[in-house]
Design an enzyme around this catalytic site. Structure first.
Site, mmCIF file in Angstrom:
data_model
loop_
_atom_site.group_PDB
_atom_site.id
_atom_site.type_symbol
_atom_site.label_atom_id
_atom_site.label_comp_id
_atom_site.label_asym_id
_atom_site.label_seq_id
_atom_site.Cartn_x
_atom_site.Cartn_y
_atom_site.Cartn_z
ATOM 1 C CG HIS A 233 13.146 -6.007 -6.241
ATOM 2 N ND1 HIS A 233 13.887 -6.930 -6.946
ATOM 3 C CD2 HIS A 233 11.985 -6.632 -5.933
ATOM 4 C CE1 HIS A 233 13.195 -8.052 -7.063
ATOM 5 N NE2 HIS A 233 12.032 -7.896 -6.455
ATOM 6 C CD GLU A 234 9.161 -5.597 -3.675
ATOM 7 O OE1 GLU A 234 8.194 -5.771 -4.452
ATOM 8 O OE2 GLU A 234 9.856 -6.528 -3.230
ATOM 9 C CG HIS A 237 7.814 -6.393 -8.714
ATOM 10 N ND1 HIS A 237 8.028 -7.297 -9.726
ATOM 11 C CD2 HIS A 237 8.539 -6.852 -7.653
ATOM 12 C CE1 HIS A 237 8.834 -8.254 -9.302
ATOM 13 N NE2 HIS A 237 9.159 -7.998 -8.046
#
Length: 318
Positions: A233-234, A237
């Site tokens: 997920h990170e 980003h």
């Protein structure tokens, strides 16, 4: 969220980016309906651990996102005009990873992560970006290769990384490589994780990378978040993606055509959830929602196009 809102202008403003990528490279943003509350107001503690801050640090206002996305649009346009083979935009690439283990003692509770677990974490990351978890998932072509790893016994860095001065001290002392090197720090952050965005690198290169909760690694103790997908997920980003619920139901949402509009973050794995009147159920299986790790299984082709654009604009060869 007081610390998060305080940090958005300094650590995130320069980097929230790839809104124009999908529009420029094929397809318009998913249809959404005006009138939804803003992202920063709606998305509470769905992916937060018990007792943690209410919001993830990568949530941003729509106005700020629109301003910074214009920079990506311009860079993509400039690169397109300078190329004769635009297909090269979608090649993916090999990304070196440096894994920094910050700990207080050589125990699991003290944050110590062995090499076998580091390898498992990289394996999970690669499966996600290879589209290996679902037939609906995009194979991004990006491959993450462990370039190095290190251990730092420092209780201040471990427990107080949410304080910007401590985060900066830790990263300045340990970060290696350029814009194309993914630095990961496992710590006792009160968030599941937070990341910098691609266009922030030029203005503050030492802060670039991903910080995540040490208990979220594969086999960790973070209930419902211990399959290693917080790092996926990170890293989304870090590669230029927003949350699927960016902007809520109002247009342009997350500005990716194939992620249906979503009013707020998901919690758990709510099959059939449909929080916006626009077509399509909420993308609960998308790595950029707040679902449980066991629910995650995909990036979409549109998200892949956006990551390719952001990579070429901000990180490739740098």
């Amino acid at each position: 969220m007081s610390q998060t809102k305080k940090r958005v202008p300094a650590a995130l403003a320069a980097g929230l980016l790839a809104a124009g990528a999908v529009t420029l490279l094929g397809g318009s943003p998913a249809t959404a309906v005006a009138g939804s509350a803003s992202c920063a107001d709606e998305h509470a503690s769905a992916r937060a651990l018990p007792g943690s801050h209410g919001h993830e640090r990568n949530e941003v206002s729509d106005a700020e996102a629109a301003r910074i996305n214009a920079d990506l649009r311009q860079k993509v346009k400039e690169r397109a005009s300078a190329r004769t083979d635009l297909s090269a935009q979608a090649e993916g690439g090999t990304i070196p990873v440096v894994f920094h283990v910050v700990y207080t003692s050589k125990t699991t509770a003290g944050g110590y992560i062995d090499k076998a677990t580091i390898d498992k974490q990289i394996e999970v990351l690669n499966k996600g970006f290879a589209g290996a978890e679902s037939n609906a998932a995009a194979n991004t072509g990006f491959k993450f290769v462990l370039q190095g790893y290190d251990y730092t016994q420092n209780s201040d860095w471990f427990d107080n990384v949410d304080t910007e001065s401590v985060e900066r001290e830790m990263k300045t002392a340990t970060r290696v490589g350029g814009a194309s090197t993914l630095n990961l720090w496992s710590t006792n952050t009160s968030y599941l994780g937070f990341a910098t965005f691609p266009s922030s690198y030029a203005g503050d290169p030492k802060m670039d990378g991903v910080v995540f909760k040490y208990t979220s690694v594969p086999g960790g103790s973070a209930t419902n978040f211990n399959l290693g997908k917080t790092v996926t997920h990170e890293t989304g980003h870090w590669m230029g993606l927003w949350h699927t619920f960016q902007g809520g139901c109002k247009s342009p949402g997350d500005e990716v055509a194939d992620t249906p509009a979503q009013a707020s973050a998901s919690s758990g794995c709510p099959t059939g959830r449909d929080s916006c009147p626009a077509p399509g159920v909420d993308p609960i299986h998308n790595y950029m929602d707040y679902s449980y790790d066991s629910c995650y299984n995909q990036f979409t082709p549109g998200q892949n196009a956006r990551m390719q654009s952001a990579w070429m604009a901000y990180r490739s060869g740098k």
